[in-house]
Write a protein that holds these residues in place. Structure first.
Motif, PDB file in Angstrom:
ATOM      1  N   ALA A 235       0.829  -1.209   0.000  1.00 14.60           N
ATOM      2  CA  ALA A 235       0.000   0.000   0.000  1.00 14.60           C
ATOM      3  C   ALA A 235       0.862   1.258   0.000  1.00 14.60           C
ATOM      4  O   ALA A 235       0.605   2.208  -0.744  1.00 14.60           O
ATOM      5  N   GLU A 236       1.923   1.281   0.843  1.00 12.91           N
ATOM      6  CA  GLU A 236       2.745   2.480   0.966  1.00 12.91           C
ATOM      7  C   GLU A 236       3.574   2.740  -0.285  1.00 12.91           C
ATOM      8  O   GLU A 236       3.844   3.891  -0.631  1.00 12.91           O
ATOM      9  N   THR A 237       3.998   1.676  -0.943  1.00 14.65           N
ATOM     10  CA  THR A 237       4.810   1.846  -2.152  1.00 14.65           C
ATOM     11  C   THR A 237       3.968   2.057  -3.391  1.00 14.65           C
ATOM     12  O   THR A 237       4.499   2.396  -4.452  1.00 14.65           O
ATOM     13  N   HIS A 238       2.661   1.842  -3.283  1.00 23.91           N
ATOM     14  CA  HIS A 238       1.755   1.952  -4.433  1.00 23.91           C
ATOM     15  C   HIS A 238       2.228   1.076  -5.586  1.00 23.91           C
ATOM     16  O   HIS A 238       2.058   1.431  -6.756  1.00 23.91           O
ATOM     17  N   GLY A 239       2.828  -0.063  -5.257  1.00 29.48           N
ATOM     18  CA  GLY A 239       3.264  -0.997  -6.286  1.00 29.48           C
ATOM     19  C   GLY A 239       4.498  -0.558  -7.043  1.00 29.48           C
ATOM     20  O   GLY A 239       4.808  -1.112  -8.108  1.00 29.48           O
ATOM     21  N   ASN A 240       5.246   0.422  -6.523  1.00 30.64           N
ATOM     22  CA  ASN A 240       6.470   0.873  -7.178  1.00 30.64           C
ATOM     23  C   ASN A 240       7.525  -0.231  -7.081  1.00 30.64           C
ATOM     24  O   ASN A 240       7.936  -0.596  -5.980  1.00 30.64           O
ATOM     25  N   PRO A 241       8.005  -0.789  -8.206  1.00 31.29           N
ATOM     26  CA  PRO A 241       8.903  -1.950  -8.147  1.00 31.29           C
ATOM     27  C   PRO A 241      10.198  -1.699  -7.377  1.00 31.29           C
ATOM     28  O   PRO A 241      10.614  -2.542  -6.569  1.00 31.29           O
ATOM     29  N   LEU A 242      10.844  -0.560  -7.619  1.00 31.18           N
ATOM     30  CA  LEU A 242      12.104  -0.296  -6.925  1.00 31.18           C
ATOM     31  C   LEU A 242      11.879  -0.142  -5.431  1.00 31.18           C
ATOM     32  O   LEU A 242      12.675  -0.634  -4.609  1.00 31.18           O
ATOM     33  N   ALA A 243      10.797   0.509  -5.055  1.00 32.48           N
ATOM     34  CA  ALA A 243      10.493   0.673  -3.638  1.00 32.48           C
ATOM     35  C   ALA A 243      10.178  -0.674  -2.980  1.00 32.48           C
ATOM     36  O   ALA A 243      10.584  -0.931  -1.850  1.00 32.48           O
ATOM     37  N   LEU A 244       9.470  -1.534  -3.688  1.00 32.81           N
ATOM     38  CA  LEU A 244       9.151  -2.860  -3.145  1.00 32.81           C
ATOM     39  C   LEU A 244      10.409  -3.657  -2.846  1.00 32.81           C
ATOM     40  O   LEU A 244      10.479  -4.401  -1.868  1.00 32.81           O
ATOM     41  N   VAL A 245      11.420  -3.498  -3.689  1.00 27.23           N
ATOM     42  CA  VAL A 245      12.665  -4.254  -3.513  1.00 27.23           C
ATOM     43  C   VAL A 245      13.559  -3.615  -2.460  1.00 27.23           C
ATOM     44  O   VAL A 245      14.153  -4.305  -1.629  1.00 27.23           O
TER      45      VAL A 245
END
Length: 438
Positions: A235-245
């Motif tokens: 939710a916090e990353t809004h599905g941003n791939p780099l942020a998820l990693v």
């Protein structure tokens, strides 16, 4: 095959494959990729490059430090094809020959007016400020000629950091591509403050869907992750791939279990940059210094990097440790994993280290080949008024004016004025900068 970083990008990959297929069939295609930092624009460009068998590839990438150098981005894109400008003044001819791609040396030279305009724009020849229409036409002719032999894929990353005239010229070219086997794909970070690409076909990248985001998170993390924490990360990353990693990478086991991480209201790009800084902190000082040299040299010129490393007393050993982090790749061109890594390296360094690196880069830059870059490095290494450095910047401003880069000339004159010790001369340079700003 698509890597994990491309999970959930089926529609985007299909669109890019269509762009490439059209170019192979002899039809021009243009596509602007838009999205926030870390959303996957660079990964998609890399995917496209990996699929471009049988095509020639030309690339450029915006660097924030080069926004004041007119035509810098465009020159990087066209550098492998400089032989078509005709004879180049030494020692530029030698450097241009090193940049040429195999198999492009037998093409017809550009028509004389276009050759003159582009040569002046790139600082390879003296002359009156080039007509921007002729510069655009020259680039269009140049790329079209290159594509006659085999399809041409032009990749432009971080267009938000390109100098203004490079963006305007690329947009001019993009609107006039018709039946040439050329694919032009441009990535620009949002929010965009007006990159000049409006009206071109575009694809806006959104965050990954829940299933793809969870799959990417699973591939990046080792160990258990509480379901509530997982939901919060997605939710916090809004599905941003780099942020998820990257964002959960330095969480403790307890934080992954209960999610008790200090709330952070900073922008996502700032939070990602801090994650990269954490990865830099444990590295040996000489490895961080080598990374700083790479971050301070915008073009990724390997020859310049190793000259500077030698002058700083750094051997090749730090490179192995730097590459082992996965944050940088050393080759003919030095490439950081992501622009935010470059930013993290540069901003986390002490000011005195940044000045030292810029001073050495200025010393190893050939003033006859690239006087503007040398002047820029000298300015970044200077904190007190220095007329010699100010005069070099003023000369660079003159060359920028001659290339038609009035905004760049104004910025250089403003910097020159800041470093000018004589009050009267400083006032004249400030006045000249104000005139160029109009």
């Amino acid at each position: 095959m698509s890597g994990p970083e491309l999970l959930g990008r089926g529609e985007e990959l299909a669109a890019l494959d269509g762009v490439l297929a059209a170019a192979r069939a002899g039809h021009s295609r243009v596509l602007v990729l838009r999205g926030e930092a870390g959303i996957g624009k660079t990964a998609l460009l890399e995917h496209l490059a990996g699929r471009a068998d049988g095509c020639r590839i030309a690339r450029t990438a915006g660097v924030e430090a080069e926004r004041e150098l007119p035509y810098a981005g465009l020159q990087q894109l066209c550098a492998p094809f400089l032989d078509r400008l005709g004879p180049l003044p030494a020692p530029v001819e030698e450097r241009g020959a090193q940049l040429l791609q195999p198999g492009v040396g037998q093409l017809r030279p550009l028509p004389a007016p276009q050759r003159a305009a582009l040569g002046t724009a790139f600082g390879l020849a003296a002359g009156d400020p080039p007509d921007r229409f002729l510069v655009g036409l020259a680039v269009l002719t140049l790329l079209g000629g290159i594509a006659e032999e085999r399809p041409l894929l032009c990749l432009v990353d971080d267009a938000q950091w390109l100098d203004r005239v490079s963006v305007q010229t690329l947009a001019f070219v993009a609107r006039r591509l018709l039946a040439e086997p050329i694919a032009l794909v441009v990535a620009v970070r949002e929010p965009d403050d007006g990159s000049g690409l409006a009206g071109l076909p575009e694809l806006t990248l959104r965050g990954l869907g829940e299933a793809a985001a969870n799959a990417l998170l699973d591939s990046a993390l080792k160990g258990p992750l509480d379901a509530r924490v997982r939901d919060r990360i997605v939710a916090e990353t809004h599905g941003n791939p780099l942020a998820l990693v990257e964002l959960p990478r330095f969480w403790t086991a307890a934080e992954r279990t209960d999610g008790l991480v200090r709330p952070d209201g900073d922008a996502l790009a700032d939070r990602l940059e801090r994650c990269f800084r954490q990865q830099l902190a444990p590295l040996p000082s000489h490895t961080r210094k080598l990374l700083l040299v790479a971050a301070a040299e915008p073009l990724g010129d390997a020859t310049l990097l190793w000259r500077a490393a030698g002058a700083l007393g750094l051997g090749a050993d730090p490179a192995a440790a730097a590459e082992a982090t996965g944050l940088i790749e050393f080759g003919p061109r030095i490439r950081f994993r992501h622009p935010l890594v470059r930013s993290a390296v540069y901003r986390s360094a002490e000011a005195r280290d940044r000045r030292e690196v810029h001073r050495v880069l200025a010393e190893v830059t050939d003033a006859a080949v690239d006087p503007d870059r040398r002047a820029w490095h000298r300015a970044q290494a200077t904190v007190t008024p220095d007329e010699a450095v100010a005069a070099e910047l003023a000369d660079s401003a003159g060359r920028a004016q001659a290339r038609g880069g009035l905004v760049a000339a104004a910025a250089l004159l403003e910097q020159a004025a800041t470093l000018t010790p004589d009050p009267a001369r400083r006032a004249r340079r400030e006045l000249a900068a104000a005139r160029d700003r109009k």
